[in-house]
Design an enzyme around this catalytic site. Sequence first.
Site, PDB file in Angstrom:
ATOM      1  N   TYR A 145      37.701  64.564 -19.601  1.00 47.38           N
ATOM      2  CA  TYR A 145      37.697  65.839 -18.886  1.00 47.38           C
ATOM      3  C   TYR A 145      36.567  65.951 -17.861  1.00 47.38           C
ATOM      4  O   TYR A 145      36.800  66.329 -16.724  1.00 47.38           O
ATOM      5  CB  TYR A 145      37.645  67.032 -19.858  1.00 47.38           C
ATOM      6  N   ILE A 185      43.843  46.742 -31.243  1.00 42.15           N
ATOM      7  CA  ILE A 185      43.865  47.893 -32.147  1.00 42.15           C
ATOM      8  C   ILE A 185      45.212  48.542 -31.901  1.00 42.15           C
ATOM      9  O   ILE A 185      45.454  49.139 -30.859  1.00 42.15           O
ATOM     10  CB  ILE A 185      42.692  48.855 -31.903  1.00 42.15           C
ATOM     11  N   TYR A 241      35.511  52.355 -25.830  1.00 40.03           N
ATOM     12  CA  TYR A 241      36.957  52.563 -25.707  1.00 40.03           C
ATOM     13  C   TYR A 241      37.264  53.119 -24.323  1.00 40.03           C
ATOM     14  O   TYR A 241      36.862  54.230 -23.981  1.00 40.03           O
ATOM     15  CB  TYR A 241      37.433  53.523 -26.805  1.00 40.03           C
ATOM     16  N   THR A 248      42.851  58.422 -31.851  1.00 41.35           N
ATOM     17  CA  THR A 248      43.791  59.348 -31.201  1.00 41.35           C
ATOM     18  C   THR A 248      45.106  59.411 -31.960  1.00 41.35           C
ATOM     19  O   THR A 248      45.693  60.484 -32.135  1.00 41.35           O
ATOM     20  CB  THR A 248      44.065  58.901 -29.750  1.00 41.35           C
ATOM     21  N   THR A 249      45.586  58.255 -32.423  1.00 43.37           N
ATOM     22  CA  THR A 249      46.856  58.178 -33.143  1.00 43.37           C
ATOM     23  C   THR A 249      46.824  58.997 -34.425  1.00 43.37           C
ATOM     24  O   THR A 249      47.866  59.437 -34.922  1.00 43.37           O
ATOM     25  CB  THR A 249      47.195  56.706 -33.448  1.00 43.37           C
ATOM     26  N   LYS A 271      37.501  48.330 -26.627  1.00 37.58           N
ATOM     27  CA  LYS A 271      38.946  48.507 -26.736  1.00 37.58           C
ATOM     28  C   LYS A 271      39.406  48.884 -25.340  1.00 37.58           C
ATOM     29  O   LYS A 271      39.111  49.974 -24.838  1.00 37.58           O
ATOM     30  CB  LYS A 271      39.296  49.598 -27.746  1.00 37.58           C
ATOM     31  N   ARG A 293      44.215  58.718 -20.613  1.00 32.91           N
ATOM     32  CA  ARG A 293      43.918  59.884 -21.447  1.00 32.91           C
ATOM     33  C   ARG A 293      42.638  60.607 -21.035  1.00 32.91           C
ATOM     34  O   ARG A 293      42.516  61.806 -21.240  1.00 32.91           O
ATOM     35  CB  ARG A 293      43.801  59.461 -22.927  1.00 32.91           C
TER      36      ARG A 293
END
Length: 293
Positions: A110, A207, A136, A47-48, A165, A141
């Site tokens: 979503y 992470i 993850y 994402t980063t 994660k 998010r």
Amino acid sequence: MTHPFKGAGVALVTPFKEDNSIDFNALENIVEDQISNGMDYLVALGTTAETPTLSLKEQKEVVACIKAKNDKRVPLVLGLGGNDPYKIMLDIQATDFSAIDGILSVTPYYNKPSQEGLIEHYKLVCKTSPVPVILYNVPSRTGVNMKAKTSIQVAKECSNAIAIKEASGISSQVARMVKHGPEGFAVISGDDVLALPIISVGGIGVISVTANVLPGKLSQLIHFANEGKFAEARELHLQMIDFFKLLFREGNPGGIKAAMEIAGKAKNIVRLPSYPISKKLYGEIEAELKTLL
């Protein structure tokens, strides 16, 4: 046997030039900075990295650049997730896994699946992946929290699901996964501010976003914690605690991109819909970062 992703991992940013194209020279320097300052592994296209805004061609170019600069010196994890497991399967089948040591696959976003849906989703992903899979969980998010029982079930049914994660912020959930997870399944913090607490109950590392700009301090914190040197780890944690919070006040990667510019590592440029942070926050990050560099 040491877990392949024990220690300090970094969720690499994608640096951009003024014309919004990728700054590959800066990316190479960032990768070298991470490795030379003790980071244990790299994560590409998370994402980063602003991956949703990168074209498929750009994604391949970013991975190729990181692979070449890393030259197999440390493990490399590739972000490969989404909300359609069948598309992920096709993406995995189309991926060149040379010099890739694992994938990081986020829970579907979503569509807010049930816990049963999450289990079946990951079974398809793990069945297709030729490399180990890091689950993850980031409810803030994705809109869905993968419960400890669900993560454990995936790990028991999929031998290559070797870590999660975890970024739910639910401490009891972390502890239950550490206690009840199968042998070889590990918990990795997905939040810099929670890395030390998670390691204290049996997690194996982080992470990190912060590591993009402070790889030396961040890797040292994690290494101290994993060695049981909690007094030393706590000192570094407290040094950086205010900085951790500032980086995420107006969202990620806006905060880290500003910090990277202040440190002279990359330009403060993000792609929409991400947006540069406010001048006020920029000034606060600058002041705090100067105490840490």
